[in-house]
Every structure is written in structure tokens, then in C-alpha cells.
Design a protein around this motif. Structure first.
Motif, PDB file in Angstrom:
ATOM      1  N   GLN A  13       5.726   3.961 -35.273  1.00 35.47           N
ATOM      2  CA  GLN A  13       4.925   3.280 -34.301  1.00 35.47           C
ATOM      3  C   GLN A  13       4.690   3.840 -32.856  1.00 35.47           C
ATOM      4  O   GLN A  13       3.699   4.020 -32.417  1.00 35.47           O
ATOM      5  CB  GLN A  13       5.320   1.830 -34.308  1.00 35.47           C
ATOM      6  N   LEU A  14       6.199   4.241 -32.476  1.00 37.69           N
ATOM      7  CA  LEU A  14       6.075   4.839 -31.327  1.00 37.69           C
ATOM      8  C   LEU A  14       5.516   6.087 -31.119  1.00 37.69           C
ATOM      9  O   LEU A  14       4.861   6.498 -30.039  1.00 37.69           O
ATOM     10  CB  LEU A  14       7.767   4.798 -30.655  1.00 37.69           C
ATOM     11  N   LYS A  15       5.767   6.781 -32.226  1.00 38.56           N
ATOM     12  CA  LYS A  15       4.803   8.274 -32.058  1.00 38.56           C
ATOM     13  C   LYS A  15       3.362   8.087 -32.073  1.00 38.56           C
ATOM     14  O   LYS A  15       2.675   8.927 -31.320  1.00 38.56           O
ATOM     15  CB  LYS A  15       5.390   8.848 -33.556  1.00 38.56           C
ATOM     16  N   ALA A  16       3.022   6.928 -32.680  1.00 37.21           N
ATOM     17  CA  ALA A  16       1.431   6.864 -32.676  1.00 37.21           C
ATOM     18  C   ALA A  16       1.233   6.108 -31.170  1.00 37.21           C
ATOM     19  O   ALA A  16       0.100   6.421 -30.471  1.00 37.21           O
ATOM     20  CB  ALA A  16       0.868   5.593 -33.692  1.00 37.21           C
ATOM     21  N   ASP A  17       2.105   5.452 -30.434  1.00 38.04           N
ATOM     22  CA  ASP A  17       1.790   5.034 -29.391  1.00 38.04           C
ATOM     23  C   ASP A  17       1.821   6.038 -27.977  1.00 38.04           C
ATOM     24  O   ASP A  17       1.211   5.856 -27.049  1.00 38.04           O
ATOM     25  CB  ASP A  17       2.927   3.894 -28.638  1.00 38.04           C
ATOM     26  N   PHE A  18       2.706   6.983 -28.339  1.00 38.30           N
ATOM     27  CA  PHE A  18       2.880   8.158 -27.466  1.00 38.30           C
ATOM     28  C   PHE A  18       1.695   9.134 -27.417  1.00 38.30           C
ATOM     29  O   PHE A  18       1.864  10.168 -28.036  1.00 38.30           O
ATOM     30  CB  PHE A  18       4.096   8.867 -27.470  1.00 38.30           C
ATOM     31  N   GLN A  19       0.908   8.760 -26.324  1.00 37.54           N
ATOM     32  CA  GLN A  19      -0.450   9.388 -26.507  1.00 37.54           C
ATOM     33  C   GLN A  19      -0.783   9.740 -25.009  1.00 37.54           C
ATOM     34  O   GLN A  19      -0.251   9.148 -24.208  1.00 37.54           O
ATOM     35  CB  GLN A  19      -1.715   8.573 -26.720  1.00 37.54           C
ATOM     36  N   PRO A  20      -1.416  10.832 -24.976  1.00 38.20           N
ATOM     37  CA  PRO A  20      -1.843  11.339 -23.309  1.00 38.20           C
ATOM     38  C   PRO A  20      -2.500  10.266 -22.617  1.00 38.20           C
ATOM     39  O   PRO A  20      -3.328   9.575 -23.026  1.00 38.20           O
ATOM     40  CB  PRO A  20      -2.818  12.546 -23.373  1.00 38.20           C
ATOM     41  N   GLY A  21      -1.782   9.834 -21.257  1.00 35.63           N
ATOM     42  CA  GLY A  21      -2.240   8.921 -20.563  1.00 35.63           C
ATOM     43  C   GLY A  21      -1.731   7.498 -20.785  1.00 35.63           C
ATOM     44  O   GLY A  21      -2.036   6.699 -20.129  1.00 35.63           O
ATOM     45  N   ALA A  22      -1.019   7.218 -21.928  1.00 37.03           N
ATOM     46  CA  ALA A  22      -0.596   6.005 -22.334  1.00 37.03           C
ATOM     47  C   ALA A  22       0.484   5.545 -21.206  1.00 37.03           C
ATOM     48  O   ALA A  22       1.208   6.374 -20.824  1.00 37.03           O
ATOM     49  CB  ALA A  22      -0.195   6.099 -23.734  1.00 37.03           C
ATOM     50  N   ARG A  23       0.410   4.383 -20.965  1.00 36.91           N
ATOM     51  CA  ARG A  23       1.180   3.771 -19.931  1.00 36.91           C
ATOM     52  C   ARG A  23       2.427   3.090 -20.773  1.00 36.91           C
ATOM     53  O   ARG A  23       2.281   1.863 -21.309  1.00 36.91           O
ATOM     54  CB  ARG A  23       0.682   2.867 -18.947  1.00 36.91           C
TER      55      ARG A  23
ATOM     56  N   ALA B  17       6.830  14.241 -23.403  1.00 37.29           N
ATOM     57  CA  ALA B  17       6.473  15.471 -23.916  1.00 37.29           C
ATOM     58  C   ALA B  17       4.993  15.404 -24.643  1.00 37.29           C
ATOM     59  O   ALA B  17       4.354  16.262 -24.951  1.00 37.29           O
ATOM     60  CB  ALA B  17       7.576  15.717 -25.027  1.00 37.29           C
ATOM     61  N   ALA B  18       4.544  14.106 -25.099  1.00 34.65           N
ATOM     62  CA  ALA B  18       3.273  13.835 -25.770  1.00 34.65           C
ATOM     63  C   ALA B  18       2.399  13.559 -24.655  1.00 34.65           C
ATOM     64  O   ALA B  18       1.097  13.251 -25.005  1.00 34.65           O
ATOM     65  CB  ALA B  18       3.490  12.427 -26.587  1.00 34.65           C
ATOM     66  N   GLY B  19       2.776  13.666 -23.188  1.00 33.37           N
ATOM     67  CA  GLY B  19       1.678  13.329 -22.124  1.00 33.37           C
ATOM     68  C   GLY B  19       1.647  11.904 -21.679  1.00 33.37           C
ATOM     69  O   GLY B  19       0.567  11.749 -21.066  1.00 33.37           O
ATOM     70  N   ALA B  20       2.480  11.127 -22.301  1.00 36.91           N
ATOM     71  CA  ALA B  20       2.289   9.818 -21.624  1.00 36.91           C
ATOM     72  C   ALA B  20       2.773   9.518 -20.191  1.00 36.91           C
ATOM     73  O   ALA B  20       3.661  10.537 -19.702  1.00 36.91           O
ATOM     74  CB  ALA B  20       3.008   8.675 -22.551  1.00 36.91           C
TER      75      ALA B  20
END
Length: 412
Positions: free
Chosen positions: A138-148, A167-170
Motif C-alpha cells: 500500500q505504501l509503495k502505491a502511496d509513494f508517488q512524485p509530489g505526494a505529501r 526516493a520515489a519523489g514524494a
């Protein structure tokens, strides 16, 4: 009465799987039953906040054994149902599905659970914990560029997850009640290094803060409110990383001695006949330290089951390995060996390039090394262990000198 009953392992994690393996390796050919609350076969947890969370490791790599290993070694897996009651007099375990299992010997490898903060909003959608494989996915899906992403708690799990999110850009904010991350574990001298590491990688690390509430809209978390007028931090996801608690309810209900975990002797025997404990849940007597300690790290779950299995089989086995753990964050890799409680040491000695994050730190008491942490320096675990177990009184200047071989400091 119990001689034909199986050896039962309660706990479907690394410790449980390794105990089943150890029983077979020690030549036990009787029935073995492994009971796990999760539907997945036993897997390792470090990848959940490291390689698997970062997308570097394939899912199959997290499992302790291949799927067919259990059938090949005649280990009965009972997954998807936890143990809810234990009768030590009758040598019987009751499961959540209503079934019962009688045992000849029992190992409690019940692990631990994430600690919950008793604050408003803690149950909102978007509040995450990291303990199981589905949490990591779930966290892997949450960690997106720009996600807070807001991480509450700057312990090992919180910091590793923060590194994965960056590393994922969050966009990452880490909130910690103490003055520094990892303060209780490392002390102020070394904890500052991890604070600087995360800030250098763009994390908004805020220490000494009070969490008042997780705010939300339409049932979903949208921020964290701080105390003392420190404001509110907007969030798409809030990760709780405020520690873990040992799963002792089963042991407590059966009347076993429990004190910060299931209390055992150095052979991993509990206070009940034919019942043993290992892993996160075990508060085991350690002969080197002369007291009971509970270690919440992978190495205990990996190594204690060998001792437990031997003890279950009537062998004279003692668990006396030094505590060990490791972390990987950004370009920093670290190993920690030993045990230095916050008030137990009187100085920290550094060897190497601290500013360049390539060094060894030693925690000393009266000139003796209690623990050592090597950061981006490798193949030094054995001499660090030798310094600790020999109880050698060392010269701090020689200990700090990279030109002096660590092996030469150990008294023969």
C-alpha cells in the motif's frame, strides 16, 4: 500423555519458519505444526521497509522458504487463523477458527504489533502502519512524485520509509517527539548524523513536536495538527512509526510470566513447562549481560529459533549472541553490534570520516566497548564483537585511529 502430539509453533513469521527448519535440521522427525495469523506463508520483514518497499526486491524474495518447502519437510501450515487461548496444563492451543491443537512442546513466536497513538483521527483512512506485506504494498502505491507523506516517529521504520518515499519523489515530513531521531538508541552524538542525513535528502524533519490530532475530511486523513501553536501539516498519507509492542496476550492469558515480553531463561524456556519463546516477543535472559533483554530486530528472529529448537529437543543450548541490526537509508548502510542502553555508557568514540558518513562509532563504559556501529565501513563486525565480548579496556586514542587494526586492541 503428550509424546505423540506435535511440536507446535505459534507465529508465522521469520522466527516461526526458522524454528520449523531448525527442528528438522536437528533430526526431529515427529509432527510439526506452524500456526500463522496471516494468510501468507512466513516471510521476512526487513524488506518491507527497505528493498521491497523501494521496488528493488521481487515479492518472492521476501519469503523465508519456497512454497513447497513445508510439504517437503512435513511441516503442517495452518495459516489465516491465530491462536486465541493456551491451556498449559492440558498442553492445548485454541485457534480463532474454533479448532484446537494439542502439543508436546510449544514455541511462542508471536512477534509484535505496531504501537497506536491514542489521538483523534488515528483511525481515519489514509493512516498507515508498516508491519505486513500488504502494508508495504500500500505504501509503495502511496509513494508517488509530489505526494505529501507525513511520518510520525523517527525510529528505524519511520526513517527507512521516509528514505523510500523520498526516493520515489514524494514530499516527506518526519515528526519526532524527541530532540533528535533515534535519540534513545544512539544518543545525541550519533543521532545527529541521521538527522543531517535526512535533511540533506530533502526531508522536513521536525523534532521536539507534539502530535495533537490527525485531521481529516470525508473520513480521510488530510493533515497532522501539532501542539503549542506549531500549526498543521497537510498530508495525503500519514504513516505511524511510533514503535512496536510484543504480542504477549496469549502468554498472559495462560499465566506465563510476562514483563516487557514473554520472560524466558537463557535456553528460551518460559515459566510454563514445555513452552518456549523466541523473536520479538521474547524477553530472554542473556548470560553475557547478566539480565533479561528483549531485542526487536531481525537477527533475533533469525538466530534464536536454533536455540529454541535444541532446547525443545532436550539439548543444552544457550542463546548468547550479541544483539545485531542493520539499516539502509539513501547511500548510508549501517550495522550495529552490541547493547548500549541510554544510561549505560560514558563516552562515544568515533573512528573514520564522520562528516563523510564513513566511520565506526563505539559506545564505551569505563574504557570497555559496549557496542559498535559501522557506517559505510564493512567487514568489521567480527572484531567489534571481539572487543565487546573480551571486555578489553581500550585506549580511546588507539580505538579512534583508523591506522590501528581493531584486532590488535583485543586482549588475548
Amino acid at each position: 500423555m503428550t509424546e505423540n502430539h506435535p511440536y507446535v509453533i505459534v507465529g508465522g513469521g521469520l522466527a516461526g519458519a526458522k524454528a520449523a527448519q531448525a527442528l528438522r535440521e536437528q533430526g526431529f522427525d515427529g509432527p510439526v505444526v506452524l500456526i500463522g495469523e496471516e494468510t501468507e506463508r512466513p516471510y521476512e520483514r526487513p524488506p518491507l521497509s527497505k528493498g521491497y518497499l523501494q521496488g528493488k526486491d521481487e515479492r518472492e524474495k521476501i519469503f523465508v522458504h519456497p512454497q513447497d518447502w513445508y510439504a517437503e519437510h512435513d511441516v503442517e501450515l495452518r495459516l489465516g487463523t491465530g491462536a486465541v487461548a493456551l491451556d498449559t496444563a492440558a498442553h492445548r492451543v485454541e485457534l480463532a477458527d474454533g479448532s484446537q491443537v494439542e502439543y508436546a512442546k510449544l514455541l511462542l513466536a508471536t512477534g509484535s504489533s505496531p504501537r497506536r497513538l491514542p489521538i483523534p483521527g488515528a483511525d481515519l483512512d489514509g493512516v498507515r502502519y508498516l508491519r505486513r506485506v500488504e502494508d508495504s504494498e500500500q505504501l509503495k502505491a502511496d509513494f508517488q512524485p509530489g505526494a505529501r507523506i507525513v511520518v510520525i516517529g523517527a525510529g528505524w521504520i519511520g526513517l527507512e520509509a521516509a528514505a523510500a518515499a523520498r526516493a520515489a519523489g514524494a514530499d516527506v515530513t518526519v515528526l519526532e517527539a524527541a530532540e533528535l531521531p533515534l535519540l534513545r538508541v544512539l544518543g545525541s552524538e550519533t543521532a545527529q548524523i541521521f538527522a543531517d542525513l535526512h535533511r540533506d535528502h530533502g526531508v522536513d524533519l521536525r523534532c521536539g513536536v507534539e502530535i495533537v490530532e490527525i485531521t481529516g475530511s470525508l473520513g480521510k486523513a488530510d493533515g497532522v495538527l501539532l501542539g503549542h501553536g506549531a500549526g498543521r501539516i497537510a498530508a495525503d498519507v500519514v504513516l505511524m512509526g511510533v514503535g512496536i509492542t510484543p504480542n504477549t496476550a496469549l502468554a498472559e492469558s495462560a499465566g506465563l510470566k510476562v514483563d516487557n515480553g514473554i520472560v524466558t531463561d537463557e535456553h528460551l524456556r518460559t515459566s510454563a513447562p514445555d513452552v518456549y519463546a523466541a523473536g520479538d516477543a521474547a524477553n530472554a535472559f542473556h548470560p553475557f549481560f547478566g539480565k533479561n533483554i528483549r531485542v526487536e530486530h531481525w537477527a533475533n528472529a533469525l538466530n534464536q529459533p536454533q536455540t529454541a529448537a535444541k532446547s525443545m529437543l532436550g539439548q543444552d543450548a544457550t542463546y548468547d549472541r550479541l544483539p545485531y541490526f542493520y539499516t539502509d537509508q539513501y547511500d548510508l548502510g549501517m550495522e550495529y553490534t552490541g547493547h548500549a542502553e541510554p544510561d549505560a555508557y560514558d563516552r562515544v568514540v568515533f573512528r573514520g570520516d564522520v562528516a563523510g558518513r564513513e566511520f565506526i562509532a563505539f559506545w564505551l563504559s569505563e574504557g570497555r566497548v559496549l557496542a559498535g556501529m559501522n557506517v559505510n565501513v564493512w567487514d568489521v563486525t567480527d572484531p567489534i564483537k571481539a572487543l565487546i565480548t573480551s571486555r578489553t579496556v581500550v585506549d580511546p586514542e588507539r580505538l579512534a585511529d583508523p591506522d590501528v587494526a581493531l584486532e590488535s586492541l583485543v586482549s588475548s
